[in-house]
Design an enzyme around this catalytic site. Structure first.
Site, PDB file in Angstrom:
ATOM      1  N   ASP A 147       2.600  -7.604   8.442  1.00  0.00           N
ATOM      2  CA  ASP A 147       1.236  -7.393   7.971  1.00  0.00           C
ATOM      3  C   ASP A 147       0.435  -8.702   7.943  1.00  0.00           C
ATOM      4  O   ASP A 147       0.921  -9.751   8.370  1.00  0.00           O
ATOM      5  CB  ASP A 147       1.335  -6.751   6.566  1.00  0.00           C
TER       6      ASP A 147
ATOM      7  N   ASP B 275      -6.816   0.317   7.764  1.00  0.00           N
ATOM      8  CA  ASP B 275      -5.931   1.450   7.443  1.00  0.00           C
ATOM      9  C   ASP B 275      -6.615   2.805   7.606  1.00  0.00           C
ATOM     10  O   ASP B 275      -7.789   2.978   7.283  1.00  0.00           O
ATOM     11  CB  ASP B 275      -5.437   1.342   5.998  1.00  0.00           C
TER      12      ASP B 275
HETATM   13  C1  GLA Z   1      -1.789  -2.995   4.770  1.00  0.00           C
HETATM   14  C2  GLA Z   1      -1.304  -2.230   5.988  1.00  0.00           C
HETATM   15  C3  GLA Z   1      -0.789  -0.872   5.560  1.00  0.00           C
HETATM   16  C4  GLA Z   1       0.336  -1.042   4.567  1.00  0.00           C
HETATM   17  C5  GLA Z   1      -0.120  -1.892   3.383  1.00  0.00           C
HETATM   18  C6  GLA Z   1       1.023  -2.280   2.470  1.00  0.00           C
HETATM   19  O1  GLA Z   1      -2.884  -2.390   4.190  1.00  0.00           O
HETATM   20  O2  GLA Z   1      -2.322  -2.113   6.932  1.00  0.00           O
HETATM   21  O3  GLA Z   1      -0.361  -0.124   6.676  1.00  0.00           O
HETATM   22  O4  GLA Z   1       1.436  -1.642   5.205  1.00  0.00           O
HETATM   23  O5  GLA Z   1      -0.748  -3.093   3.811  1.00  0.00           O
HETATM   24  O6  GLA Z   1       0.608  -3.033   1.366  1.00  0.00           O
END
Ligand code: GLA
Length: 373
Positions: free
Chosen positions: A119, A174
């Site tokens: 990430d 996301d």
């Molecule tokens: C980010 C990523 C998500 C998830 C969260 C976890 O937002 O894009 O897919 O992995 O972190 O905290």
């Protein structure tokens, strides 16, 4: 193809619940449909590294340790994935990998990790390209093959540089389980399925076998309507996207199972030509997407984004399909194709005739076209 804990469980994960999920992964038919990876997202770690600087699984969530859990996943014929972050902390505030790349990669290899999602939180002063390349090298040095999933949300155009760094890269922020409305979280918004689709259109030339655009994990079974879930899944297949389910497998409705395990749709996603589909036509909220497939076949998906029913009237012979990327050039006056409806699971004629069918709001009609002559 796989499953990831984030979309449903966030950081609220534990060994027993996840073992049950692994069992259902198999008993529900997901594994047999082609899903392979079982990926733990954020929240698996203790808040601090140990005295040697090693990451520690949260002892309350994983009392048997991570090697034992990985062994359990492997014992069911699945592969095991885990999560960390290129920054100093993960998005959930757990220890990040920055400065510990080789040590963390060795630890994952010793547990039997097959997939790492990496990430991009708490990474303000870090160069993205360098950070992902370093982790990619650390994985190679650790001596166990792992799929490397870059999750920097498309912020630094990874499609331009990540082909030899990892196997998939997120292209957007996301997803959330909404068809066409983003969800405002204050300082940021998670994107609807339609918003994410719209952001894929100019990057398809960068995807191909072994290096994929990743429009984020699936929200099938997480609250949208049956039609919307079908549209979401179909479009991910049209985009040759990684199919990472994100629902509670223990509570799947028969409809959700039927979507996630539709083998004809999955075959379109996984087609070995590896060409991402494209928007071929759009008018008044009705779109047609085309994905060239191996053996001169084709997937065509009608998508009704509008809030009202529409009537498809499509004269194949009046519309050549040309795609320079895949060297596709089809004149339906010269070549006839049979039409297979992937959701109705039946053959519905050929391209010799005008295609006429009503299509409801937020519905798709996904067709596989096979050459007859
Ligand atoms: C980010 C990523 C998500 C998830 C969260 C976890 O937002 O894009 O897919 O992995 O972190 O905290």
């Amino acid at each position: 193809m796989g499953w990831n804990s984030w979309n449903t469980f966030r950081t609220d994960i534990n060994e027993q619940m996840l073992r049950d999920m692994v069992d259902t992964y198999v008993s529900s038919g997901m594994r047999d449909a082609g899903y392979t990876y079982f990926v733990l997202d954020d929240g698996w770690m203790a808040m601090e590294r140990d005295n040697n600087g090693s990451l520690v699984p949260d002892p309350k969530k994983f009392p048997s340790g991570m090697k034992a859990f990985a062994d359990y996943v492997h014992s069911k014929g699945l592969k095991f994935g885990i999560y960390n972050c290129a920054g100093t902390k993960t998005c959930g505030g757990y220890p990040g990998t920055h400065g510990y790349e080789y040590q963390d990669a060795r630890l994952y290899a010793s547990w039997g990790v097959d997939y790492l999602k990496y990430d991009w939180c708490h990474a303000d002063s870090i160069n993205a390209r360098d950070a992902y390349l370093t982790m990619s090298r650390a994985i190679s040095a650790a001596g166990r093959p792992m799929v490397f999933s870059l999750c920097e949300w498309g912020s630094h155009a990874p499609w331009l540089w990540a082909k030899n760094v990892g196997q998939l890269w997120r292209t957007t922020t996301d997803i959330h389980a909404g068809f066409d409305k983003d969800l405002n979280h204050g300082s940021w918004s998670s994107f609807s399925v339609m918003h994410i689709i719209d952001l894929q259109n100019n990057i398809r030339q960068y995807a191909g076998p072994g290096h994929w655009n990743d429009p984020d994990m699936l929200e099938v079974g997480n609250g949208m309507s049956y039609d919307e879930d079908k549209a979401h899944f179909s479009m991910w297949c049209m985009l040759a996207a990684p199919l990472i389910a994100g629902n509670d497998l223990r509570k799947m409705s028969p409809q959700t199972i039927s979507i996630l395990t539709n083998k004809e749709a999955i075959a379109i996603d996984q087609d070995s030509l590896g060409v991402e589909g494209f928007r071929y036509y759009a008018f008044d909220g009705l779109e047609i997407w085309v994905k060239p497939l191996k053996d001169n076949s084709l997937a065509v998906c009608f998508l009704n984004r509008s809030s009202h029913q529409q009537n498809i009237y499509w004269d194949w012979k009046a519309h050549d399909i040309v795609d320079t990327l895949s060297k596709t050039d089809i004149d339906f006056n010269k070549t006839n194709y049979t039409l297979r409806d992937v959701w109705a699971k039946k053959n519905i004629g050929t391209t010799a005739k005008v295609f006429k069918q009503p299509i409801g709001s937020h519905q798709v009609i996904m067709l596989k076209l096979n050459k007859t002559n």
